[in-house]
Design a protein around this motif. Structure first.
Motif, PDB file in Angstrom:
ATOM      1  N   PRO A 185       0.805  -1.063   0.023  1.00  0.00           N
ATOM      2  CA  PRO A 185      -0.161  -0.014  -0.069  1.00  0.00           C
ATOM      3  C   PRO A 185       0.978   1.219  -0.032  1.00  0.00           C
ATOM      4  O   PRO A 185       0.553   2.290  -0.598  1.00  0.00           O
ATOM      5  CB  PRO A 185      -0.798  -0.026   1.347  1.00  0.00           C
ATOM      6  N   ASP A 186       1.958   1.083   0.613  1.00  0.00           N
ATOM      7  CA  ASP A 186       2.791   2.436   0.685  1.00  0.00           C
ATOM      8  C   ASP A 186       3.360   2.719  -0.725  1.00  0.00           C
ATOM      9  O   ASP A 186       3.599   3.884  -1.003  1.00  0.00           O
ATOM     10  CB  ASP A 186       4.035   2.428   1.673  1.00  0.00           C
ATOM     11  N   GLY A 221       3.827  15.880  -0.595  1.00  0.00           N
ATOM     12  CA  GLY A 221       3.399  14.389  -0.313  1.00  0.00           C
ATOM     13  C   GLY A 221       4.603  13.720  -0.730  1.00  0.00           C
ATOM     14  O   GLY A 221       4.947  12.834  -0.162  1.00  0.00           O
ATOM     15  N   SER A 222       5.081  13.910  -1.814  1.00  0.00           N
ATOM     16  CA  SER A 222       6.360  13.443  -2.287  1.00  0.00           C
ATOM     17  C   SER A 222       7.203  13.518  -1.358  1.00  0.00           C
ATOM     18  O   SER A 222       8.381  12.510  -0.989  1.00  0.00           O
ATOM     19  CB  SER A 222       6.861  13.852  -3.798  1.00  0.00           C
ATOM     20  N   SER A 223       7.708  14.554  -0.659  1.00  0.00           N
ATOM     21  CA  SER A 223       8.462  14.762   0.258  1.00  0.00           C
ATOM     22  C   SER A 223       8.590  13.762   1.498  1.00  0.00           C
ATOM     23  O   SER A 223       9.382  13.258   2.029  1.00  0.00           O
ATOM     24  CB  SER A 223       8.712  16.270   0.635  1.00  0.00           C
ATOM     25  N   ARG A 224       7.436  13.928   1.797  1.00  0.00           N
ATOM     26  CA  ARG A 224       6.826  12.822   3.077  1.00  0.00           C
ATOM     27  C   ARG A 224       7.193  11.358   2.692  1.00  0.00           C
ATOM     28  O   ARG A 224       7.626  10.790   3.373  1.00  0.00           O
ATOM     29  CB  ARG A 224       5.409  13.189   3.296  1.00  0.00           C
ATOM     30  N   GLN A 225       6.993  11.038   1.298  1.00  0.00           N
ATOM     31  CA  GLN A 225       7.129   9.770   1.055  1.00  0.00           C
ATOM     32  C   GLN A 225       8.805   9.249   0.907  1.00  0.00           C
ATOM     33  O   GLN A 225       9.131   8.518   1.517  1.00  0.00           O
ATOM     34  CB  GLN A 225       6.668   9.490  -0.548  1.00  0.00           C
ATOM     35  N   VAL A 226       9.483  10.359   0.637  1.00  0.00           N
ATOM     36  CA  VAL A 226      10.998  10.445   0.630  1.00  0.00           C
ATOM     37  C   VAL A 226      11.340   9.859   2.109  1.00  0.00           C
ATOM     38  O   VAL A 226      12.228   8.857   2.494  1.00  0.00           O
ATOM     39  CB  VAL A 226      11.602  11.262   0.154  1.00  0.00           C
TER      40      VAL A 226
END
Length: 141
Positions: free
Chosen positions: A49-50, A65-70
């Motif tokens: 899911p991640d 959001g991309s920064s949080r995913q990194v």
């Protein structure tokens, strides 16, 4: 405790996962991440899911959001490398280096990935003031 090189590798891995989403490298990176977490408590079922969330955020051009995913992937890779026994760590490190190298430009942003096995036969001496630093190994003679 992780070495500087492994910390940099985890950071590069987080960047690689996010940068790969939506590119030709995505399927290889995605399957590599799934392999790395297979059989772990936070394994495959938790990772899928991640990975999907990462792909969706990347496709939506959500920079925050991309920064949080990194950060999420960096933390996951750090935990994987830190908690593993030597054999699992070595396998994860090899896989993570492969993933990072499969995403163009990511490894170049992390100079610590390119430093291996430095040893010095003299104790370093550091001199500096404000924004200038000199490091000497051994005598200047």
């Amino acid at each position: 405790m992780l070495t500087e090189s492994l910390i940099a590798l985890a950071a590069a891995g987080g960047t690689a996962v996010v940068q790969a989403a939506g590119t030709e490298a995505w399927e290889g990176v995605r399957s590599g991440v799934v392999r790395m977490f297979r059989g772990r408590p936070d394994g495959e079922a938790e990772v899928e899911p991640d990975l999907e969330r990462t792909a969706l955020l990347r496709a939506s051009d959500d920079a925050e959001g991309s920064s949080r995913q990194v950060s999420l992937w960096e933390a996951r890779f750090t935990s994987l490398l830190d908690d593993a026994d030597d054999q699992v760590r070595q396998q994860a490190e090899t896989e993570l280096r492969r993933l990072v190298s499969s995403v163009p430009g990511v490894a170049d942003r992390y100079p610590a990935l390119h430093v291996h096995g430095n040893t010095y036969d003299k104790s370093p001496q550091q001199y500096g003031n404000h924004n200038h630093m000199q490091i000497h190994y051994g005598s200047d003679a």
